[in-house]
Design a protein around this motif. Structure first.
Motif, PDB file in Angstrom:
ATOM      1  N   VAL A 131       0.872  -1.171   0.000  1.00 13.99           N
ATOM      2  CA  VAL A 131       0.000   0.000   0.000  1.00 13.99           C
ATOM      3  C   VAL A 131       0.910   1.223   0.000  1.00 13.99           C
ATOM      4  O   VAL A 131       2.054   1.153   0.467  1.00 13.99           O
ATOM      5  CB  VAL A 131      -0.956   0.026   1.215  1.00 13.99           C
ATOM      6  CG1 VAL A 131      -1.924  -1.154   1.165  1.00 13.99           C
ATOM      7  CG2 VAL A 131      -0.202   0.028   2.535  1.00 13.99           C
ATOM      8  N   GLN A 132       0.424   2.322  -0.536  1.00 11.70           N
ATOM      9  CA  GLN A 132       1.247   3.531  -0.530  1.00 11.70           C
ATOM     10  C   GLN A 132       0.396   4.782  -0.606  1.00 11.70           C
ATOM     11  O   GLN A 132      -0.779   4.742  -0.950  1.00 11.70           O
ATOM     12  CB  GLN A 132       2.299   3.515  -1.628  1.00 11.70           C
ATOM     13  CG  GLN A 132       1.806   3.484  -3.028  1.00 11.70           C
ATOM     14  CD  GLN A 132       2.959   3.387  -4.037  1.00 11.70           C
ATOM     15  OE1 GLN A 132       2.818   3.922  -5.104  1.00 11.70           O
ATOM     16  NE2 GLN A 132       4.040   2.725  -3.716  1.00 11.70           N
ATOM     17  N   SER A 133       1.042   5.894  -0.240  1.00  9.25           N
ATOM     18  CA  SER A 133       0.361   7.178  -0.252  1.00  9.25           C
ATOM     19  C   SER A 133       1.390   8.289  -0.429  1.00  9.25           C
ATOM     20  O   SER A 133       2.532   8.162   0.021  1.00  9.25           O
ATOM     21  CB  SER A 133      -0.394   7.384   1.053  1.00  9.25           C
ATOM     22  OG  SER A 133      -1.149   8.576   1.010  1.00  9.25           O
ATOM     23  N   GLU A 181      10.162   8.164   0.776  1.00 10.50           N
ATOM     24  CA  GLU A 181      10.882   8.834  -0.305  1.00 10.50           C
ATOM     25  C   GLU A 181      10.346  10.249  -0.439  1.00 10.50           C
ATOM     26  O   GLU A 181       9.145  10.451  -0.492  1.00 10.50           O
ATOM     27  CB  GLU A 181      10.685   8.085  -1.627  1.00 10.50           C
ATOM     28  CG  GLU A 181      11.181   6.652  -1.608  1.00 10.50           C
ATOM     29  CD  GLU A 181      10.803   5.918  -2.880  1.00 10.50           C
ATOM     30  OE1 GLU A 181      11.088   6.454  -3.972  1.00 10.50           O
ATOM     31  OE2 GLU A 181      10.223   4.829  -2.774  1.00 10.50           O
ATOM     32  N   SER A 182      11.271  11.217  -0.517  1.00 14.65           N
ATOM     33  CA  SER A 182      10.857  12.613  -0.513  1.00 14.65           C
ATOM     34  C   SER A 182      11.265  13.328  -1.793  1.00 14.65           C
ATOM     35  O   SER A 182      12.342  13.096  -2.337  1.00 14.65           O
ATOM     36  CB  SER A 182      11.496  13.323   0.680  1.00 14.65           C
ATOM     37  OG  SER A 182      11.081  14.669   0.708  1.00 14.65           O
ATOM     38  N   GLU A 183      10.376  14.216  -2.238  1.00 19.77           N
ATOM     39  CA  GLU A 183      10.674  15.100  -3.346  1.00 19.77           C
ATOM     40  C   GLU A 183       9.776  16.321  -3.236  1.00 19.77           C
ATOM     41  O   GLU A 183       8.548  16.202  -3.192  1.00 19.77           O
ATOM     42  CB  GLU A 183      10.436  14.385  -4.685  1.00 19.77           C
ATOM     43  CG  GLU A 183      10.887  15.212  -5.867  1.00 19.77           C
ATOM     44  CD  GLU A 183      10.813  14.437  -7.180  1.00 19.77           C
ATOM     45  OE1 GLU A 183      10.475  15.075  -8.189  1.00 19.77           O
ATOM     46  OE2 GLU A 183      11.075  13.230  -7.180  1.00 19.77           O
ATOM     47  N   THR A 188       6.172  13.391   0.530  1.00 24.09           N
ATOM     48  CA  THR A 188       6.815  12.149   0.939  1.00 24.09           C
ATOM     49  C   THR A 188       5.948  10.970   0.531  1.00 24.09           C
ATOM     50  O   THR A 188       4.771  10.902   0.892  1.00 24.09           O
ATOM     51  CB  THR A 188       7.036  12.127   2.464  1.00 24.09           C
ATOM     52  OG1 THR A 188       7.787  13.284   2.840  1.00 24.09           O
ATOM     53  CG2 THR A 188       7.786  10.877   2.891  1.00 24.09           C
ATOM     54  N   LYS A 189       6.543  10.063  -0.228  1.00 22.11           N
ATOM     55  CA  LYS A 189       5.843   8.832  -0.596  1.00 22.11           C
ATOM     56  C   LYS A 189       6.151   7.782   0.463  1.00 22.11           C
ATOM     57  O   LYS A 189       7.310   7.465   0.722  1.00 22.11           O
ATOM     58  CB  LYS A 189       6.261   8.337  -1.973  1.00 22.11           C
ATOM     59  CG  LYS A 189       5.534   7.053  -2.371  1.00 22.11           C
ATOM     60  CD  LYS A 189       5.659   6.725  -3.843  1.00 22.11           C
ATOM     61  CE  LYS A 189       6.971   6.070  -4.138  1.00 22.11           C
ATOM     62  NZ  LYS A 189       7.032   5.547  -5.529  1.00 22.11           N
ATOM     63  N   VAL A 190       5.098   7.277   1.086  1.00 24.53           N
ATOM     64  CA  VAL A 190       5.225   6.210   2.073  1.00 24.53           C
ATOM     65  C   VAL A 190       4.714   4.928   1.413  1.00 24.53           C
ATOM     66  O   VAL A 190       3.591   4.882   0.912  1.00 24.53           O
ATOM     67  CB  VAL A 190       4.409   6.511   3.344  1.00 24.53           C
ATOM     68  CG1 VAL A 190       4.484   5.347   4.327  1.00 24.53           C
ATOM     69  CG2 VAL A 190       4.884   7.805   3.992  1.00 24.53           C
ATOM     70  N   THR A 191       5.565   3.909   1.406  1.00 28.12           N
ATOM     71  CA  THR A 191       5.216   2.619   0.821  1.00 28.12           C
ATOM     72  C   THR A 191       5.384   1.543   1.879  1.00 28.12           C
ATOM     73  O   THR A 191       6.467   1.389   2.439  1.00 28.12           O
ATOM     74  CB  THR A 191       6.103   2.293  -0.392  1.00 28.12           C
ATOM     75  OG1 THR A 191       5.998   3.353  -1.355  1.00 28.12           O
ATOM     76  CG2 THR A 191       5.699   0.981  -1.037  1.00 28.12           C
TER      77      THR A 191
END
Length: 142
Positions: A11-13, A100-102, A106-109
């Motif tokens: 899952v991710q957001s 992961e940040s940009e 932040t993408k949380v997986t």
């Protein structure tokens, strides 16, 4: 508990917040209790977190009407600040969370081994609902 002979579930957001804030809200007990539930008829009245390799965590998830509760707990196997958290649950299932940040997003997986009691679809939707709750809580906090 044995795991199914199936692939992991992911899952991710995308969280509209810098990684430092996302990490803090993900790992600090005073924040964990504010988002670690899938629906409004549940809550997390207790959380403890020793965020280090071989450290333990425990979050109590409970129905608001008091009818049922359970502890979600495990032991950390890898912690890379602002990047990665991995742990093993009490039943031996493995979980990995990457950050992961940009551009302050932040993408949380989360990737986890499924359990045998519930369908893959139910597990994925439940973990996604909790992650969506995390996103809502984190983005709303100043």
């Amino acid at each position: 508990m044995e795991t199914r002979n199936t692939p992991t579930i992911t899952v991710q957001s995308l969280i509209n917040a810098p990684t430092k804030k996302v990490w803090e809200f993900w790992t600090e007990p005073q924040h964990i209790t504010q988002w670690t539930f899938a629906s409004d008829d549940w809550h997390a009245p207790y959380a403890e977190n020793d965020l280090r390799i071989d450290g333990k965590f425990k979050t109590t998830m409970a129905a608001r009407d008091g009818s049922v509760s359970f502890d979600f707990e495990g032991i950390y196997t890898d912690v890379q600040t602002y990047k990665l958290i991995e742990y093993v649950l009490g039943d031996g299932r493995k979980v990995s969370i990457s950050f992961e940040s940009e551009d302050n997003v932040t993408k949380v997986t989360e990737t986890f081994d499924p359990e045998m009691e519930n369908s893959i679809e139910l597990q994925q939707s439940g973990w996604q609902a909790i992650l969506d709750n995390f996103k809502k809580y984190t983005e709303a906090a100043v």
